[in-house]
Scaffold this active site. Sequence first.
Site, PDB file in Angstrom:
ATOM      1  N   PRO A  88     -25.119  30.608 -18.802  1.00  0.00           N
ATOM      2  CA  PRO A  88     -25.287  30.607 -20.329  1.00  0.00           C
ATOM      3  C   PRO A  88     -25.896  31.752 -20.835  1.00  0.00           C
ATOM      4  O   PRO A  88     -26.009  32.190 -21.997  1.00  0.00           O
ATOM      5  CB  PRO A  88     -26.180  29.213 -20.383  1.00  0.00           C
ATOM      6  CG  PRO A  88     -26.761  28.842 -19.291  1.00  0.00           C
ATOM      7  CD  PRO A  88     -25.581  29.405 -18.243  1.00  0.00           C
ATOM      8  N   GLU A 115     -30.422  24.293 -11.752  1.00  0.00           N
ATOM      9  CA  GLU A 115     -31.461  25.062 -12.866  1.00  0.00           C
ATOM     10  C   GLU A 115     -30.748  26.755 -13.000  1.00  0.00           C
ATOM     11  O   GLU A 115     -31.005  27.244 -14.391  1.00  0.00           O
ATOM     12  CB  GLU A 115     -32.730  25.149 -12.397  1.00  0.00           C
ATOM     13  CG  GLU A 115     -33.801  25.802 -13.740  1.00  0.00           C
ATOM     14  CD  GLU A 115     -33.691  24.811 -14.708  1.00  0.00           C
ATOM     15  OE1 GLU A 115     -33.918  25.264 -15.997  1.00  0.00           O
ATOM     16  OE2 GLU A 115     -33.448  23.733 -14.734  1.00  0.00           O
ATOM     17  N   ARG A 153      -2.891  34.366 -18.205  1.00  0.00           N
ATOM     18  CA  ARG A 153      -1.883  34.288 -18.932  1.00  0.00           C
ATOM     19  C   ARG A 153      -1.542  35.602 -19.581  1.00  0.00           C
ATOM     20  O   ARG A 153      -0.418  35.957 -20.340  1.00  0.00           O
ATOM     21  CB  ARG A 153      -2.092  33.341 -20.412  1.00  0.00           C
ATOM     22  CG  ARG A 153      -3.457  33.695 -20.942  1.00  0.00           C
ATOM     23  CD  ARG A 153      -3.544  32.453 -22.138  1.00  0.00           C
ATOM     24  NE  ARG A 153      -2.339  32.001 -22.770  1.00  0.00           N
ATOM     25  CZ  ARG A 153      -1.965  32.817 -23.935  1.00  0.00           C
ATOM     26  NH1 ARG A 153      -2.421  33.711 -24.409  1.00  0.00           N
ATOM     27  NH2 ARG A 153      -1.005  32.138 -24.655  1.00  0.00           N
ATOM     28  N   ASP A 168      -1.398  36.626 -29.848  1.00  0.00           N
ATOM     29  CA  ASP A 168      -2.492  35.661 -29.996  1.00  0.00           C
ATOM     30  C   ASP A 168      -3.660  35.891 -30.882  1.00  0.00           C
ATOM     31  O   ASP A 168      -4.187  37.031 -31.213  1.00  0.00           O
ATOM     32  CB  ASP A 168      -3.034  35.100 -28.538  1.00  0.00           C
ATOM     33  CG  ASP A 168      -2.035  34.829 -27.624  1.00  0.00           C
ATOM     34  OD1 ASP A 168      -1.214  34.032 -28.179  1.00  0.00           O
ATOM     35  OD2 ASP A 168      -2.396  34.789 -26.492  1.00  0.00           O
TER      36      ASP A 168
END
Length: 248
Positions: A88, A115, A153, A168
């Site tokens: 994160p 953690e 992709r 896209d």
Amino acid sequence: MRLDILTLFPEMFEGVFESSILKKAKEKKAYDYQLIDFREYTENKHKKVDDYPYGGGAGMVLSPQPIFDAVEDLKNQESNPRVILMCPQGEPYTQQKAEQLAKEDHLILVCGHYEGFDERIRTELATDEISIGDYVLTGGELGAMVVTDSVVRLLPEALGNEQSAKADSFSHNLLEHPHYTRPSDFRGHKVPEVLLSGNHQKIEEWREYESLKRTLIRRPDLINENDLSERQLKLLNDIKTKIDIASN
């Protein structure tokens, strides 16, 4: 492309990697992957891969030894891979990052857990850190699946039509235009006439206009006027004027 994924839960990937585009791309040899349970590299007799953090605190931290040894083993087979931590704290993942990674020959994705990572994994081993959003997941496995899907992709022959990836959303910092298919009239809701006209120039102009309009309304943060052509700037001003009139 070669893709190695270090994870404590390799079984999580089987359904995703053996389905749809990822499966077809592997069959076409656009890429190959292996799932490595880095627990198998630990020197701890109890097969532990984590330990308590120095200085105290809640949670457990992934130990450096098994991850270092796993990555070094993979590097011996291929000299210079990108080593990507899924965490994160990493840089926010974007289509531009996917396009950058799709040019590589070898990626190693490391799935965090508990953690977090011992900081030496981050500073001495990783070349990249990626976050797929401002939220916390149980581990990095889902993020690794997202990165893999978005990168694979883009590889040659991965999609049936290579133009699909180029058009896209986010590929040019704009959202994609609306799409329609048969029937042309569904419960009184009709497909725009221009799409039925057969005039390809008019269709492309409509798509460009609608792409700019949708981006301005839904994701204005994506629009950088310095990246727009003179024609697109004129279209954008026209769209803004019409939106202002409608709002008044």
